[in-house]
Scaffold this active site. Structure first.
Site, mmCIF file in Angstrom:
data_model
loop_
_atom_site.group_PDB
_atom_site.id
_atom_site.type_symbol
_atom_site.label_atom_id
_atom_site.label_comp_id
_atom_site.label_asym_id
_atom_site.label_seq_id
_atom_site.Cartn_x
_atom_site.Cartn_y
_atom_site.Cartn_z
ATOM 1 N N LYS A 101 0.822 -1.343 0.188
ATOM 2 C CA LYS A 101 -0.005 -0.060 -0.083
ATOM 3 C C LYS A 101 0.918 1.320 0.147
ATOM 4 C CE LYS A 101 -4.060 -2.113 0.365
ATOM 5 N NZ LYS A 101 -4.775 -2.187 -1.043
ATOM 6 N N THR A 102 2.350 1.144 -0.106
ATOM 7 C CA THR A 102 3.038 2.452 0.010
ATOM 8 C C THR A 102 3.166 2.701 -1.503
ATOM 9 O OG1 THR A 102 5.002 1.154 -0.056
ATOM 10 C CG2 THR A 102 4.218 1.984 1.900
ATOM 11 N N THR A 140 4.418 0.739 -4.162
ATOM 12 C CA THR A 140 5.420 0.365 -4.773
ATOM 13 C C THR A 140 5.131 -0.225 -6.204
ATOM 14 O OG1 THR A 140 4.769 -1.879 -3.939
ATOM 15 C CG2 THR A 140 6.344 -0.760 -2.490
ATOM 16 N N TYR A 154 -11.483 5.241 -1.638
ATOM 17 C CA TYR A 154 -12.102 5.256 -0.259
ATOM 18 C C TYR A 154 -12.693 5.955 0.355
ATOM 19 C CZ TYR A 154 -8.499 0.971 -0.602
ATOM 20 O OH TYR A 154 -7.689 0.141 -0.897
ATOM 21 N N LYS A 164 -5.301 -1.208 -8.234
ATOM 22 C CA LYS A 164 -4.489 -0.219 -7.728
ATOM 23 C C LYS A 164 -4.696 1.154 -7.654
ATOM 24 C CE LYS A 164 -1.325 -3.170 -6.585
ATOM 25 N NZ LYS A 164 -0.722 -3.696 -5.227
ATOM 26 N N GLY A 165 -4.985 1.840 -6.497
ATOM 27 C CA GLY A 165 -5.635 3.284 -6.983
ATOM 28 C C GLY A 165 -6.989 3.445 -6.448
HETATM 29 P P1 A3P Z 1 -4.667 0.938 -3.216
HETATM 30 O O1 A3P Z 1 -4.219 -0.371 -3.570
HETATM 31 O O2 A3P Z 1 -5.500 0.711 -1.941
HETATM 32 O O3 A3P Z 1 -5.558 1.355 -4.352
HETATM 33 P P2 A3P Z 1 1.166 -1.062 -3.580
HETATM 34 O O4 A3P Z 1 1.437 -1.237 -4.931
HETATM 35 O O5 A3P Z 1 2.566 -0.805 -2.779
HETATM 36 O O6 A3P Z 1 0.422 -2.222 -3.030
HETATM 37 O O7 A3P Z 1 0.259 0.273 -3.263
HETATM 38 C C1 A3P Z 1 -0.772 0.387 -3.694
HETATM 39 C C2 A3P Z 1 -1.313 1.851 -3.398
HETATM 40 O O8 A3P Z 1 -0.484 2.790 -4.322
HETATM 41 C C3 A3P Z 1 -2.676 2.317 -4.063
HETATM 42 O O9 A3P Z 1 -3.468 1.656 -2.969
HETATM 43 C C4 A3P Z 1 -2.447 3.665 -4.213
HETATM 44 O O10 A3P Z 1 -3.040 4.378 -3.015
HETATM 45 C C5 A3P Z 1 -1.211 4.006 -4.310
HETATM 46 N N1 A3P Z 1 -0.772 4.651 -5.611
HETATM 47 C C6 A3P Z 1 0.301 5.619 -5.466
HETATM 48 N N2 A3P Z 1 0.509 5.934 -6.745
HETATM 49 C C7 A3P Z 1 -0.431 5.329 -7.493
HETATM 50 C C8 A3P Z 1 -0.735 5.492 -8.884
HETATM 51 N N3 A3P Z 1 0.094 6.400 -9.543
HETATM 52 N N4 A3P Z 1 -1.660 4.650 -9.498
HETATM 53 C C9 A3P Z 1 -2.134 3.848 -8.542
HETATM 54 N N5 A3P Z 1 -2.030 3.731 -7.381
HETATM 55 C C10 A3P Z 1 -1.058 4.577 -6.721
#
Ligand code: A3P
Length: 307
Positions: free
Chosen positions: A57-58, A60, A262, A258-259
């Site tokens: 969730k950071t 990555t 919420y 991802k993204g």
């Molecule tokens: P969610 O997965 O809750 O939507 P990771 O890949 O480390 O698991 O982190 C996922 C999180 O990356 C996403 O949360 C979102 O908040 C964040 N994030 C940061 N930049 C993003 C981007 N450009 N596109 C999508 N998610 C991004």
């Protein structure tokens, strides 16, 4: 003196020293004796040079995408089993040895990789030792059983260059992502003895200003080509996040998982978490100060609320 044929000798040895059955790989190129017997086909620049540390969730995956857009950087080969993550430091892959790892990371460009396995709660102490020996770093958990780690951490701060630890380094450059309130894993903080090789980034800022984050990373890595990410990333209003700009002005964003959107956190939960992480956040701010690293904006805000 008595000896045995090699296989029997090995059995005998491991029956006498069972703890040594579990290997702890080190960089073969760090020790002349190892390097001398290393196969001629293998070169020291094949191992990843850049390690990205970030709990789930950071951001990555987004960082993985953005780093992959840079001509001087390349990731490990995608593995069908583990997607973008090699999963070397945990489970059976570690037993496949550094040759297996090297094949997946083969390149002459700067390779980066994510070892998310180090955030596994159930075995992080175990993995910790592997990373610790491999790259001469320790983890400091702000959650869960921290006392052991806290001691190690204090030891490191008091003895910044213990020679026996430095002997085992892999010499990575490390990018650490920090995000407010780690949700699914304990928030682990990575303390590297070679502090100059550690860059701490604000995961929140990666969401809002990814191009500035990429500028910082390029500077930190002293890359030959400096790419203007302001021109190759675009904010996608529908997605609500920054995405890769592709031909025809279109955007290529990360997938649906991802993204996500919420609802805002309710004030009660926010207050609980603020209290829960209070002391850890104070420690974190002291640590970042000592390391000469800037405080993430969310941490500054948290500290304002701290009595
Ligand atoms: P969610 O997965 O809750 O939507 P990771 O890949 O480390 O698991 O982190 C996922 C999180 O990356 C996403 O949360 C979102 O908040 C964040 N994030 C940061 N930049 C993003 C981007 N450009 N596109 C999508 N998610 C991004």
């Amino acid at each position: 003196m008595q000896t045995l044929p090699p296989v029997q000798l090995a059995h005998k040895y491991f029956s006498l020293f069972p703890s040594e059955r579990d290997p702890l790989w080190q960089d073969p190129c760090e020790d002349k004796r190892h390097k001398d017997i290393w196969s001629k086909e293998k070169t020291c620049d094949r191992f990843p040079k850049l390690l990205i540390i970030g709990p789930q969730k950071t951001g990555t995956t987004a960082l993985y995408l953005f780093l992959g857009m840079h001509p001087d950087l390349t990731s490990n080969y995608p593995s069908k089993e583990t997607f973008e993550e090699i999963q070397f430091f945990n489970g059976h892959n570690y037993h496949r040895g550094i040759d297996w790892w090297e094949i997946l990371t083969l390149s002459c460009k700067i390779r980066f990789f994510f070892p998310p396995e180090i955030f596994s709660t159930w075995n992080y102490l175990y993995i910790d030792q592997r990373i610790y020996l491999n790259i001469c770093c320790v983890f400091y958990s702000f959650d869960g059983p921290v006392s052991f780690k806290l001691q190690t951490f204090l030891f490191i701060l008091e003895n910044p260059d213990p020679p026996d630890l430095l002997a085992a380094t892999w010499g990575f450059q490390i990018v650490l992502l920090l995000l407010q309130f780690s949700t699914t894993a304990p928030a682990l903080i990575f303390i590297c003895l070679r502090l100059a090789q550690l860059l701490v980034l604000d995961g929140q800022m990666l969401k809002t200003e990814p191009a500035s984050i990429m500028d910082k990373i390029q500077k930190f890595l002293s890359l030959a080509n400096v790419i203007n990410y302001h021109k190759i990333l675009a904010f996608d209003p529908k997605k609500g996040f920054w995405c890769q700009l592709v031909e025809g002005g279109k955007t290529k964003c990360l997938g649906k998982s991802k993204g996500r959107k919420y609802p805002d956190m309710d004030p009660e939960s926010q207050g609980f978490l603020r209290e829960y992480y209070r002391d850890h956040n104070i420690e974190l701010s002291k640590l970042l100060y000592r390391m000469g690293q800037p405080l993430p904006s969310w941490l500054r805000e948290e500290l304002v609320h701290t009595r």
